[in-house]
Enzyme design. Structure first.
Site, PDB file in Angstrom:
ATOM      1  N   ASP A 271       0.888  -1.136   0.000  1.00 17.45           N
ATOM      2  CA  ASP A 271       0.000   0.000   0.000  1.00 17.45           C
ATOM      3  C   ASP A 271       0.942   1.206   0.000  1.00 17.45           C
ATOM      4  OD1 ASP A 271      -2.216   1.597   0.348  1.00 17.45           O
ATOM      5  OD2 ASP A 271      -2.016   1.548   2.526  1.00 17.45           O
TER       6      ASP A 271
ATOM      7  N   ASP B 152      -0.944  -0.549   6.098  1.00 17.55           N
ATOM      8  CA  ASP B 152      -0.930  -0.026   7.460  1.00 17.55           C
ATOM      9  C   ASP B 152      -2.127  -0.526   8.250  1.00 17.55           C
ATOM     10  OD1 ASP B 152      -2.863   1.376   6.218  1.00 17.55           O
ATOM     11  OD2 ASP B 152      -2.063   3.370   6.647  1.00 17.55           O
TER      12      ASP B 152
ATOM     13  N   ASP C 190      -7.597  -1.958   4.665  1.00 16.03           N
ATOM     14  CA  ASP C 190      -7.211  -3.005   3.728  1.00 16.03           C
ATOM     15  C   ASP C 190      -7.373  -4.420   4.297  1.00 16.03           C
ATOM     16  OD1 ASP C 190      -5.103  -2.493   5.351  1.00 16.03           O
ATOM     17  OD2 ASP C 190      -3.741  -1.812   3.778  1.00 16.03           O
TER      18      ASP C 190
END
Lengths: 627, 73
Positions: free
Chosen positions: A327, A524, A528
């Protein structure tokens, strides 16, 4: 430290050795009459002393239907030796078996202890403020909203927010990072850190069960649940190994005498002896113990470095990682904006433009304002703005030293600047803020999310570790994404993605990766969760304190350092290498003993010596993973 | 329902594997995992029969290794 049970074993072994020595000396000096019962009876003393527990357990377990129990096998082998008249061998095998067992228990105990020690973040007590002073209670009893007092050198027992005092915190137990972290009023603190100086008053924000410490402990304790392929292999192998070796022993004992001469007593005796060596090495315990021990040590060693791995299966997956998907925001970049560039217009100074923009933006509620404040803070002086007008959707207009200053986007410039043209637009990656003074264009300031300091280094390290493909998936715009990808040398990147498009990409990459290895996703942990769950290994980073991320991920990096990723890969590889060494070593030795046994070259002494020796070696090797 | 039990005197790794095998065969057990290193058993079974299953599991462990005890709480 030896436990009570181990001390008892140790004592029994010492006494047995003494008894055995006496017997052996007496035997050698021919003190014992050669007549049948006397030698046997003499050797039965040390045998009974050291072996009765094993024999008794064998009988009890046999009643329960455990035929291929190791106690039973040892009993069978030693009784076989006694029957064939090999008395010293019988005692020696039993004795050495107990020595091996003791050693095994001590090694396992030691590695359990050392993990407990490095996980020594469990607080014993919390000092809670009550009306008439302080009360010491166990952390489980503290409620949300209580005020805790943490003195110098004490561990923070529960997560909370500082209401009074400042300190530098030692986070080494959680992150492996030895640099202390400075905190002050309003900062949130995480349980498990040590207060290095000063007195802190902290308002508790969550129950002990939800606090970082207990989540970490739970995670490490439960890590044994996700078993790796190697562990499954070895337990499955053990299921067939023991019966197979016992069957082979029977064949060795029975077949050759049957074929070579039924009535020959010496022949029978010889082949039964050879079969006994099989029974001695038929116990798979050394093999079975060394595998989980290695993984356990590996997980513990990683935890000490601030890398939490949720199970040995993930260790295995990480060791063979092929594709790493990142990401962007908060993972490759810091997730906070900073001024990256100031482009003054003709006739303006770089510093003046930045200063004016900062002075105006201080009053803005815009998230960029913080970045401005930080960029100017180092230089000190900031002019006082007057008549601040916030123009929603445009920017800010203020009076600075008697001049009208406009700070905002291009729409604001189009209104404020008389000779504004589109070619003044700035196309740098990031957000651009334009500045005008008294109707003329002064310049622009570019702010961008910054790469993490170790991002480049970390990616290079991953490549060196054998990662074939690095991919970045981001919801951000193309310009920013391209710049990050170029700076880091990523193999592939996709910008402007919605969450479900990220899922699609990961699906595709998973198929692409296929048999070549595993796919690791690093994020993080915010938004997600589906991707974390989908990938072979989902890594959440910088989550000291974020519950959702710790739940969803398979591996958690406690701090922001990206370099931890390649370190984790290396650790996993090393652990796996040790596991393989152990499996190969143990199997090779056992096989060698079997071959030598059949050929009549290995006696019981050698067999038990090799068996216990290889167990000891495997265990010592496994304990290297803790380092 | 899923519950974690501590185990006492689980001294042999192979026994842990055998125990898992035996418990898996008990009716109502949906998942079981014994961690030899952590000395714990994670047991998952249908709610209605959980206590019965847990008892049976403890018995199965005892059968494999008579010294080992599951602490049912």
């Amino acid at each position: 430290m030896m436990k009570r049970k181990q001390k008892r074993s140790f004592f029994e072994i010492l006494v047995a050795m003494a008894l055995f020595a006496v017997c052996a000396v007496a035997d050698a000096m021919r003190v014992l009459p050669d007549a049948m019962p006397w030698r046997l009876l003499a050797y039965l003393v040390p045998y009974g002393w050291i072996g009765w527990r094993v024999v008794w357990k064998a009988i009890r377990n046999m009643v329960h239907g455990q035929i291929f129990d190791e106690n039973f096998l040892m009993t069978l082998a030693t009784v076989g030796a006694l029957v064939t008249g090999e008395y010293p061998e019988a005692v020696f095998v039993m004795l050495f078996y107990r020595v091996g067992e003791l050693f095994e228990q001590m090694a396992v105990g030691k590695s359990r202890d050392s993990i407990a020690a490095l996980m020594k973040i469990r607080p014993d007590v919390a000092h809670v403020e009550v009306i008439d002073g302080l009360r010491d209670v166990s952390p489980e009893e503290v409620s949300v909203g209580d005020i805790l007092v943490i003195r110098t050198g004490e561990r923070i027992p529960l997560d909370g927010v500082i209401v009074e005092g400042e300190s530098s915190l030692d986070t080494v137990a959680l992150t492996g990072e030895s640099l202390p972290r400075d905190v002050t009023v309003g900062d949130s603190v995480v349980s498990g850190c040590v207060n290095r100086q000063g007195l802190l008053r902290v308002r508790v924000t969550c129950l002990y069960a939800d606090s970082t410490v207990s989540r970490i402990l739970k995670l490490v304790e439960e890590s044994g649940e996700q078993k790796s392929k190697s562990e499954h292999f070895i337990t499955k192998f053990a299921r067939y190994y023991t019966p197979a070796v016992v069957l082979a022993a029977v064949l060795v004992a029975v077949l050759p005498p049957l074929l070579l001469g039924m009535g020959n007593g010496a022949l029978w005796r010889e082949w039964i002896m050879r079969a006994m060596t099989f029974l001695v090495i038929s116990c798979p315990c050394a093999l079975v113990i060394s595998v989980p021990l290695s993984f356990f040590g590996g997980i513990g060693g990683a935890a000490r470095r601030g890398i939490l791995i949720k199970g040995s299966s993930y260790m295995e997956a990480l060791a063979s990682c092929h594709t790493v998907v990142f990401d962007k925001t908060g993972t490759l970049t810091k997730g906070t904006f900073a001024v990256t560039e100031v482009i003054p217009a003709m006739g303006f100074e770089r510093d003046t433009v930045l200063r004016m923009a900062a002075a105006a933006e201080v009053y803005s509620t815009h998230p960029l304002a913080v970045a401005f404040r930080e960029s100017v803070e180092e230089k000190g002086y900031l002019p006082e703005a007057e008549q601040v007008e916030e123009l929603a959707g445009y920017g800010v207009r203020v009076r600075l030293d008697g001049k009208t200053v406009c700070v905002g986007n291009q729409r604001l410039m189009a209104e404020a600047v008389a000779d504004w043209t589109e070619d003044r637009l700035c196309h740098r990656a990031g957000s651009t803020v334009y500045v005008s003074v008294d109707g003329s264009y002064a310049g622009c300031v570019v702010l961008a999310d910054q790469l993490k300091d170790d991002a480049r280094q970390a990616l290079e390290a991953l490549k060196r570790c054998g990662v074939r493909r690095t991919v970045m998936l981001t919801g951000d715009g193309e310009v920013v994404a391209r710049e990050v990808a170029d700076a880091l040398g990523l193999d592939e990147w996709h910008a402007g993605l919605l969450p479900d498009q990220k899922v699609e990409h990961v699906k595709r990459l998973l198929i692409d990766t296929g048999e070549k290895g595993t796919l690791v996703y690093v994020g993080d942990g915010i938004n997600d969760a589906p991707v974390l769950a989908m990938s072979d290994v989902g890594v959440a980073m910088g989550v000291m304190g974020s519950e959702a991320a710790m739940e969803a991920a398979d591996m958690v990096l406690m701090d922001d350092g990206l370099l931890k990723l390649s370190e984790a890969v290396r650790l996993c590889r090393r652990t796996l290498a040790i596991v393989r060494q152990n499996i190969v070593l143990a199997l090779a030795v056992k096989l060698a003993v079997m071959v030598l046994g059949v050929l009549g070259l290995a006696n019981l002494w050698l067999a038990v010596f090799a068996d216990v020796g290889v167990a000891v070696l495997a265990i010592l090797n496994a304990m290297r993973t803790l380092k | 329902m899923k519950k974690v039990f501590e185990m006492e005197d689980l001294d042999c790794a192979n026994c842990a594997a055998k125990m898992e095998e035996a418990i898996r065969k008990i009716d109502g057990v949906t998942y079981v995992s014994i961690s030899f290193m952590a000395q714990r058993m994670t047991l998952e079974a249908e709610d209605a029969v959980f206590d019965k299953v847990a008892k049976a599991a403890a018995k199965a462990c005892k059968k494999v290794d008579s010294d080992c005890r599951v602490i049912l709480k």
